[in-house]
Design an enzyme around this catalytic site. Structure first.
Site, PDB file in Angstrom:
ATOM      1  N   ARG A 180       8.582 -16.871  -8.791  1.00 21.86           N
ATOM      2  CA  ARG A 180       9.291 -15.666  -9.225  1.00 21.86           C
ATOM      3  C   ARG A 180       9.671 -14.775  -8.047  1.00 21.86           C
ATOM      4  NH1 ARG A 180       5.073 -11.326 -11.596  1.00 21.86           N
ATOM      5  NH2 ARG A 180       3.363 -11.717 -10.161  1.00 21.86           N
ATOM      6  N   GLU A 200      -4.669 -20.388 -16.424  1.00 26.06           N
ATOM      7  CA  GLU A 200      -3.415 -20.082 -15.741  1.00 26.06           C
ATOM      8  C   GLU A 200      -2.645 -21.342 -15.354  1.00 26.06           C
ATOM      9  OE1 GLU A 200      -4.413 -17.967 -12.117  1.00 26.06           O
ATOM     10  OE2 GLU A 200      -6.306 -19.047 -11.986  1.00 26.06           O
ATOM     11  N   ASN A 209       0.806 -14.586 -15.153  1.00 26.29           N
ATOM     12  CA  ASN A 209       1.724 -14.708 -14.006  1.00 26.29           C
ATOM     13  C   ASN A 209       1.838 -16.158 -13.538  1.00 26.29           C
ATOM     14  OD1 ASN A 209       1.520 -11.988 -14.288  1.00 26.29           O
ATOM     15  ND2 ASN A 209       0.676 -11.589 -12.270  1.00 26.29           N
ATOM     16  N   ASP A 210       0.699 -16.765 -13.254  1.00 26.79           N
ATOM     17  CA  ASP A 210       0.716 -18.154 -12.788  1.00 26.79           C
ATOM     18  C   ASP A 210       1.020 -19.116 -13.928  1.00 26.79           C
ATOM     19  OD1 ASP A 210       0.364 -17.768 -10.116  1.00 26.79           O
ATOM     20  OD2 ASP A 210      -1.812 -17.933 -10.160  1.00 26.79           O
ATOM     21  N   ARG A 233     -14.227 -12.170 -11.138  1.00 30.54           N
ATOM     22  CA  ARG A 233     -13.593 -13.453 -10.836  1.00 30.54           C
ATOM     23  C   ARG A 233     -14.091 -13.935  -9.485  1.00 30.54           C
ATOM     24  NH1 ARG A 233      -7.168 -13.699 -10.289  1.00 30.54           N
ATOM     25  NH2 ARG A 233      -7.628 -12.754  -8.270  1.00 30.54           N
ATOM     26  N   CYS A 272      -4.820 -11.008 -18.899  1.00 30.72           N
ATOM     27  CA  CYS A 272      -4.952 -10.112 -17.749  1.00 30.72           C
ATOM     28  C   CYS A 272      -3.798 -10.245 -16.769  1.00 30.72           C
ATOM     29  CB  CYS A 272      -6.274 -10.353 -17.030  1.00 30.72           C
ATOM     30  SG  CYS A 272      -6.525 -12.045 -16.477  1.00 30.72           S
ATOM     31  N   HIS A 279       0.831  -1.203   0.000  1.00 32.10           N
ATOM     32  CA  HIS A 279       0.000   0.000   0.000  1.00 32.10           C
ATOM     33  C   HIS A 279       0.867   1.257   0.000  1.00 32.10           C
ATOM     34  CE1 HIS A 279      -3.898  -2.097   1.512  1.00 32.10           C
ATOM     35  NE2 HIS A 279      -3.855  -1.991   0.202  1.00 32.10           N
ATOM     36  N   ARG A 300     -11.277  -8.475  -9.029  1.00 30.13           N
ATOM     37  CA  ARG A 300     -10.914  -9.438  -7.975  1.00 30.13           C
ATOM     38  C   ARG A 300     -11.868  -9.269  -6.794  1.00 30.13           C
ATOM     39  NH1 ARG A 300      -5.672  -7.211  -9.471  1.00 30.13           N
ATOM     40  NH2 ARG A 300      -4.435  -8.761 -10.574  1.00 30.13           N
TER      41      ARG A 300
END
Length: 580
Positions: free
Chosen positions: A466, A432, A455-456, A333, A503, A191, A298
């Site tokens: 990663r 993914e 990413n996944d 999602r 995405c 944040h 999300r």
């Protein structure tokens, strides 16, 4: 002159004098108390909560004009932590049950919470432990010091060097005209990093040794473009960076022309740019930057903050999102948590390897009523706009069948209750896992769209974490195996005429967008902050050239060689995006 490397979280170049911020640490000692002292210790905790809240309200008010509504939610998160039963309520309980001082009780309870979040494999969730750490530090300041005040002698044009900062501290320091930040700690999704990006202040985090390597008064260059901090630069370096600073400001001026406009490649191919968001407050910024909808909404955030929300509350949040998106698509999602005990309201078994365990759709299919409650909320929101539902971490057709069956049951329940929804709501899956990518031709016949989570997909294809410093170098989006899977997915989508949207981070990274366009993807969903850069890049490249690039990369035996070809292409057609 020394150069320190870290994580770039806010672009820009700035030169100034170093100011080392907050070197103090608070040592907490355990002190046993008698029954007669319990109320005093509990009151000490409550007073610290009140003082911390007052402080945060003051900083938020002071920064009111520095943030769009898309970032103010971060301050609200900290306010909510001050009311969180798992933190404050449990600390009071610990004082009463263990007869210890308030500071020690708070350190134990918060330590357990941070440990729980630290075990998460989700980078975003893992960062939440820092939110707890920041709020606890502030509470302890008030308990120990009876009101810690910031240094008021920070002069204009200083660069703050710190081990760590809370979002509130960053905002407070910005108001004192700080030009840049260099932090030992931090990540892209903390944040604090989000707030610093919103402030537009050049910054590098995760340096590890900045506070040891830099002294008060040192001349420092923050290179937020390359993630470097240069200490005591020589005259040649200073001259070079003054020129670089000017070029960057010109680049920022160029980006502003792309707001609110559609984007086409040089050969006239329209590219749909969508946004990845976590909360409703992010949607206005996405629209301001010309997003054509939300490609990934999300839902973990409101579970994380509030636990198991009632269906009506979930519906209320989603309906507001539909209204904010102004008729554009909203792809929701479903629950993508699990593997860690993230809320005491969520039932979950112990697992030896949570990353490969009961996560996402697997969790949802096991706790069916929990899943159906969320699906009913999404269905109800679909009565008000273009809402789509997407299932995460699908590994095979069986999971698609089961999820669709439960969706149909949810529809029937709404019909019996005479509640409106879109009977033809579009259904999609997150691609993914390599398993579903390999049989995407079969999956494409069962759903209305694919959302490709790169990413996944990359991590699972290459078998690496990663975030693990020892193997992170193996995380290569242009690896031949990854390109093969990405091609397979888009070809399946095209064959069966369904949408395929990327995405993951590849979609918003200017270095990899040419690959995606060359493979045939025309729907990209990314962080709102990446939209303008993506538009600039896309406007400068030709899909024919992108296809040629991908063909050349496809015959490379080594990822290293493929990356060299990609780097040459990007520098040729969009070198102005990378000011080095």
């Amino acid at each position: 002159m020394i150069t320190l490397n870290g994580i770039k979280i806010s672009d820009g170049v700035v030169i100034g004098r170093a100011y080392i911020f907050d070197k103090r640490t608070i040592n907490i000692k355990k002190r046993s108390i008698s029954d007669f002292e319990i109320e005093n210790e509990v009151q000490k905790l409550k007073n610290a909560v009140i003082e911390t809240e007052k402080y945060m309200v003051a900083v938020k008010a002071m920064s009111e004009n520095d943030f769009s509504s898309s970032h103010k939610f971060i301050f609200d998160v900290y306010m909510m932590l001050l009311k969180d039963e798992a933190l404050i309520g449990e600390t009071e309980k610990y004082i009463r049950e263990h007869l210890v001082n308030a500071e020690y009780a708070l350190s134990v309870v918060s330590g357990n919470l941070m440990k729980m979040f630290g075990k998460s494999n989700d980078e975003y969730l893992k960062e939440r432990k820092n939110d707890i750490k920041h709020i606890v530090k502030k509470l302890l300041n008030f308990m120990v010091d009876k009101g810690y005040q910031y240094a008021c002698d920070i002069n204009r044009d200083l660069i703050v060097i710190a081990h760590d900062l809370s979002p509130y501290e960053a905002a407070h320091l910005f108001k004192q005209n700080v030009k840049g930040f260099a932090l030992d700690m931090g990540s892209k999704v903390s944040h604090t990093s989000i707030i610093i990006r919103a402030l537009g202040v050049p910054a590098v985090v995760g340096i590890e040794n900045a506070t040891y390597s830099i002294s008060d008064g040192d001349t420092v260059i923050i290179d937020g473009i390359n993630g470097q901090v240069i200490v005591d630069p020589d005259e040649d370096t200073l001259s070079k960076y003054r020129e670089k600073e000017e070029r960057y400001l010109n680049f920022v001026s160029t980006l502003s022309q792309f707001k609110e406009s559609d984007v086409y490649t040089k050969d006239g191919v329209g590219i749909n740019l969508l946004a990845n968001v976590e909360i409703n407050d992010e949607i206005p910024l996405a629209l301001e930057y010309g997003s054509q909808g939300v490609g990934l909404y999300r839902t973990e955030f409101f579970y994380l903050e509030k636990g198991d929300l009632p269906e009506d509350e979930q519906f209320k949040i989603l309906k507001e999102a539909v209204e904010l998106i102004q008729g554009k698509q909203l792809t929701v999602r479903t629950f993508d948590l699990g593997g860690e005990k993230l809320s005491n309201l969520l039932p979950h078994p112990d697992e030896s390897n949570p990353a490969m365990g009961l996560r996402a759709i697997r969790y949802s299919l096991r706790f069916k009523e929990f899943f159906k409650k969320q699906m009913r909320a999404i269905l109800r929101a679909s009565a008000f706009g273009d809402v789509r539902i997407m299932f995460p971490m699908i590994s095979g057709l069986e999971e698609i069948d089961k999820a669709k069956k439960l969706l149909e049951e949810s529809k029937e329940e709404l019909k019996k209750a005479n509640i409106e929804f879109n009977e033809n709501i579009k259904i999609g899956i997150m691609v993914e896992l390599p398993s579903i990518a390999l049989i995407s031709n079969l999956a494409a016949q069962e759903v209305d769209f694919f959302s490709v989570g790169t990413n996944d997909l990359i991590q699972y294809t290459l078998g690496i974490d990663r975030n693990n410093e020892y193997v992170a170098y193996l995380y290569r989006p242009s690896h031949p195996a990854v390109l093969t899977l990405l091609r397979n997915i888009i070809e399946s989508a095209n064959k069966f005429e369904i949408d395929a949207t990327v995405c993951g981070e590849m979609a918003g990274d200017p270095m990899y967008i040419p690959i995606l366009l060359g493979l045939g993807y025309t729907n990209l969903s990314m962080s709102p902050s990446q939209l303008l850069k993506a538009k600039l890049l896309i406007s400068q490249i030709d899909t024919t050239e992108c296809k040629k690039l991908v063909s050349e990369m496809a015959v490379c035996k080594y990822a290293r060689v493929a990356e060299e070809k990609l780097s040459g292409f990007v520098n040729q057609f969009a070198g102005n995006l990378f000011i080095n």
